[in-house]
Design an enzyme around this catalytic site. Structure first.
Site, PDB file in Angstrom:
ATOM      1  N   ASP A 109     -52.935  13.883  22.063  1.00 32.47           N
ATOM      2  CA  ASP A 109     -53.312  12.842  21.110  1.00 32.47           C
ATOM      3  C   ASP A 109     -52.644  13.137  19.775  1.00 32.47           C
ATOM      4  OD1 ASP A 109     -54.976  11.422  22.873  1.00 32.47           O
ATOM      5  OD2 ASP A 109     -56.708  12.666  22.398  1.00 32.47           O
ATOM      6  N   ASP A 130     -53.950   5.417  25.134  1.00 35.73           N
ATOM      7  CA  ASP A 130     -55.291   4.957  24.775  1.00 35.73           C
ATOM      8  C   ASP A 130     -55.238   3.547  24.203  1.00 35.73           C
ATOM      9  OD1 ASP A 130     -56.226   7.520  25.450  1.00 35.73           O
ATOM     10  OD2 ASP A 130     -56.118   8.219  23.377  1.00 35.73           O
TER      11      ASP A 130
END
Length: 149
Positions: A109, A130
Site C-alpha cells: 500500500d 483497492d
C-alpha cells in the site's frame, strides 16, 4: 472489453507498487502537502487492517473472485458497458492484491491521505488495486438505465 481492462489495470497496479517499493523505502514523500502523501506500508491482512496475517487464505479468495467475475462476464455478454467495466475493475483489483499476497506475503500500500478533514483524517493507506475494487463496486451501485427497444 474486460480482456483489455483487466490486464491493463493489473500491469498498472504492479508498476505503481514496484515504484513504491523502490522509491519509498526511505520514508514518505509528500505529493500534495496537507492532502496526499506516498507512504510504503506492507499489509498482511485485508482492507482497513482486518484479518492481519491472513494473506494466504485471502489470496485464494481473491483469485477465486477474479476468475468468478471473468466467468460471469463471459457467460453474460449482454451486460451494460458500465457493469462490464465495474466487474472488470473488481477482478483486476482482486488479482492485483492476490499477486502481492502470493508473491510477497503482504499487499503493498502507498497512497496516504494526509489531511485534518474529519471524514478522511485517519483513512487507511491504500493502493490502485483497492481503488479499482471500490470504484467498481460504486459503479455497480449506480442506477442502471435500461435501453428501450
Amino acid at each position: 472489453m474486460p480482456l483489455f481492462i483487466v490486464p491493463f489495470l493489473l500491469a498498472l497496479d504492479q508498476v505503481f507498487k514496484l515504484a513504491a517499493i523502490q522509491h519509498l523505502s526511505s520514508g514518505s514523500k509528500s505529493a500534495i502537502p496537507g492532502l496526499l502523501d506516498f507512504t510504503l506500508v506492507y499489509n498482511t491482512g485485508a482492507a482497513f487492517g482486518l484479518f492481519t496475517g491472513g494473506a494466504q487464505w485471502l489470496s485464494y479468495i481473491s483469485v477465486a473472485v477474479g476468475f468468478g467475475i471473468l466467468y460471469y462476464l463471459y457467460r453474460n455478454p449482454r451486460l451494460s458497458r458500465v457493469q462490464t467495466v465495474a466487474l472488470s475493475m473488481i477482478a483486476a483489483g482482486a488479482w492485483g492484491n492476490a499477486i502481492d499476497r502470493i508473491g510477497r506475503g503482504s499487499v503493498v500500500d502507498y497512497i496516504d491521505m494526509t489531511t485534518n478533514v474529519a471524514p478522511i483524517r485517519d483513512f487507511p493507506i491504500f493502493n490502485l488495486a483497492d481503488m479499482c475494487v471500490v470504484i467498481g463496486v460504486a459503479l455497480l451501485l449506480l442506477p442502471q438505465r435500461r435501453r428501450k427497444w
